[in-house]
Design a protein around this motif. Structure first.
Motif, PDB file in Angstrom:
ATOM      1  N   UNK A 136      12.501 -22.890  35.463  1.00  0.00           N
ATOM      2  CA  UNK A 136      11.848 -24.287  35.047  1.00  0.00           C
ATOM      3  C   UNK A 136      12.475 -24.944  33.852  1.00  0.00           C
ATOM      4  N   UNK A 137      13.002 -26.080  33.848  1.00  0.00           N
ATOM      5  CA  UNK A 137      13.823 -26.651  32.785  1.00  0.00           C
ATOM      6  C   UNK A 137      13.471 -27.959  32.958  1.00  0.00           C
ATOM      7  N   UNK A 138      13.971 -28.781  31.854  1.00  0.00           N
ATOM      8  CA  UNK A 138      13.787 -30.033  31.713  1.00  0.00           C
ATOM      9  C   UNK A 138      15.314 -30.907  31.827  1.00  0.00           C
ATOM     10  N   UNK A 139      15.415 -31.873  32.607  1.00  0.00           N
ATOM     11  CA  UNK A 139      16.434 -32.991  32.391  1.00  0.00           C
ATOM     12  C   UNK A 139      16.172 -34.138  31.884  1.00  0.00           C
ATOM     13  N   UNK A 140      16.382 -34.535  30.882  1.00  0.00           N
ATOM     14  CA  UNK A 140      15.894 -35.581  29.954  1.00  0.00           C
ATOM     15  C   UNK A 140      16.985 -36.842  30.119  1.00  0.00           C
ATOM     16  N   UNK A 141      16.110 -37.799  30.563  1.00  0.00           N
ATOM     17  CA  UNK A 141      16.733 -39.303  30.699  1.00  0.00           C
ATOM     18  C   UNK A 141      16.642 -39.831  29.408  1.00  0.00           C
ATOM     19  N   UNK A 142      17.519 -40.117  28.758  1.00  0.00           N
ATOM     20  CA  UNK A 142      17.524 -40.569  27.197  1.00  0.00           C
ATOM     21  C   UNK A 142      16.940 -42.169  27.076  1.00  0.00           C
ATOM     22  N   UNK A 143      15.886 -42.347  27.251  1.00  0.00           N
ATOM     23  CA  UNK A 143      15.019 -43.456  27.577  1.00  0.00           C
ATOM     24  C   UNK A 143      13.713 -43.279  26.709  1.00  0.00           C
ATOM     25  N   UNK A 144      13.858 -44.060  25.543  1.00  0.00           N
ATOM     26  CA  UNK A 144      12.454 -43.957  24.639  1.00  0.00           C
ATOM     27  C   UNK A 144      12.581 -43.371  23.353  1.00  0.00           C
ATOM     28  N   UNK A 145      11.777 -43.108  22.581  1.00  0.00           N
ATOM     29  CA  UNK A 145      11.735 -42.831  21.187  1.00  0.00           C
ATOM     30  C   UNK A 145      12.030 -41.361  21.004  1.00  0.00           C
ATOM     31  N   UNK A 146      11.464 -40.601  21.912  1.00  0.00           N
ATOM     32  CA  UNK A 146      11.351 -38.848  21.722  1.00  0.00           C
ATOM     33  C   UNK A 146      13.029 -38.477  22.033  1.00  0.00           C
ATOM     34  N   UNK A 147      13.323 -37.719  21.250  1.00  0.00           N
ATOM     35  CA  UNK A 147      14.448 -36.720  21.398  1.00  0.00           C
ATOM     36  C   UNK A 147      14.160 -35.589  21.989  1.00  0.00           C
ATOM     37  N   UNK A 148      15.253 -34.783  22.368  1.00  0.00           N
ATOM     38  CA  UNK A 148      15.117 -33.578  23.205  1.00  0.00           C
ATOM     39  C   UNK A 148      14.459 -32.628  22.537  1.00  0.00           C
TER      40      UNK A 148
END
Length: 289
Positions: A189-201
């Motif tokens: 399991x891992x995350x794919x981050x859509x860079x939308x919003x204030x939180x960084x990776x």
């Protein structure tokens, strides 16, 4: 080559992300649209170019005949998304009611996908849609659980917003437990981050106690083209989304390779019949070829 399943807690851009990774891959690639709620690429990106007589639903009958018949049907239902036929799509269900017919097909379909990845050298992306839970486990009809169990990586697609992280918190522990008990391990399991919003990776990874394996920018013009089709936006081939997707595919492959080395996976037993059928995919462009 890895088999990677993409899922979400709610609509976070799974299909857009899966399309971007498939089209940006440096190798032959396949996107299998396996969301039990139904596929959207046929009516959107492909502008109804593919009829209802084509796609995932028709593999269920072939699966009852045997693995060779399933492989033959699988190969004949892949649709080329580029002129050379290197990017292929297995179109999804046209009606959510069809999902019940797929219940016994997911496991066999997973085997075919792994043969395509390992013997024919394809990057395989699975759009598994929105996660549905029942009593803390993956819902047997509303989620293609066997595809997640057997995937090399399972990427939970999230956005860097409070709402997205809140929804993800409700599903990530059950998903991790499911992969530990029925899949290839919780480290799939891992995350794919859509860079939308204030939180960084790093903040997202800390909040969800799960590594961010890749990220994609918010590119509204390209995302709209992926969802609606029509004329590509100006500079599409050099768009922000596709440029970052090329990097993301390399990051995903590297993560799968690290995991394979750490786990010291034994080689999967090859099925020569499946391998022979699917190897021919690299020799032709598909239905339009």
């Amino acid at each position: 080559m890895p088999v990677t399943a993409l899922v979400s807690a709610k609509s976070c851009g799974v299909t857009t992300a899966a399309l971007a990774l498939t089209l940006a891959s440096k190798r032959p690639s396949l996107l299998a649209e396996c969301d039990p709620a139904g596929g959207t690429i046929r009516a959107g990106f492909l502008q109804q170019e593919v009829g209802a007589g084509f796609g995932l639903y028709h593999l269920a009958a072939a699966q009852r005949t045997g693995p060779d018949a399933l492989a033959q049907a699988f190969a004949s239902h892949l649709w080329p998304m580029d002129e050379a036929g290197h990017r292929k799509l297995l179109p999804g269900l046209t009606d959510p009611a069809q999902a019940a017919a797929m219940d016994r097909s997911w496991t066999s379909l997973a085997e075919v996908m792994h043969v395509l990845a390992e013997e024919a050298g394809y990057d395989v992306l699975i759009d598994a849609g929105r996660l549905a839970l029942q009593s803390g486990q993956l819902h047997p009809l509303l989620t293609p659980a066997p595809l997640l169990h057997q995937a090399d990586l399972v990427l939970l697609v999230v956005r860097g917003t409070e709402q997205s992280l809140t929804l993800a918190r409700h599903v990530i522990d059950p998903l991790r437990t499911e992969l530990a008990e029925r899949g290839s391990g919780p480290d799939a399991l891992g995350l794919l981050l859509i860079e939308d919003g204030p939180y960084r990776a790093h903040q997202v990874a800390e909040a969800l106690k799960t590594p961010v394996l890749a990220g994609l920018p918010l590119d509204a013009a390209t995302a709209d083209y992926f969802m609606s089709g029509g004329r590509p936006p100006r500079g599409y081939g050099r768009s922000l989304l596709l440029r970052h997707a090329r990097t993301a595919t390399e990051q995903v492959e590297a993560a799968a390779s690290r995991r394979r080395i750490q786990q010291q996976y034994p080689a999967r037993p090859a099925n020569p019949q499946l391998a022979g059928v699917l190897q021919r995919l690299s020799e032709r462009g598909g239905p339009r070829g």
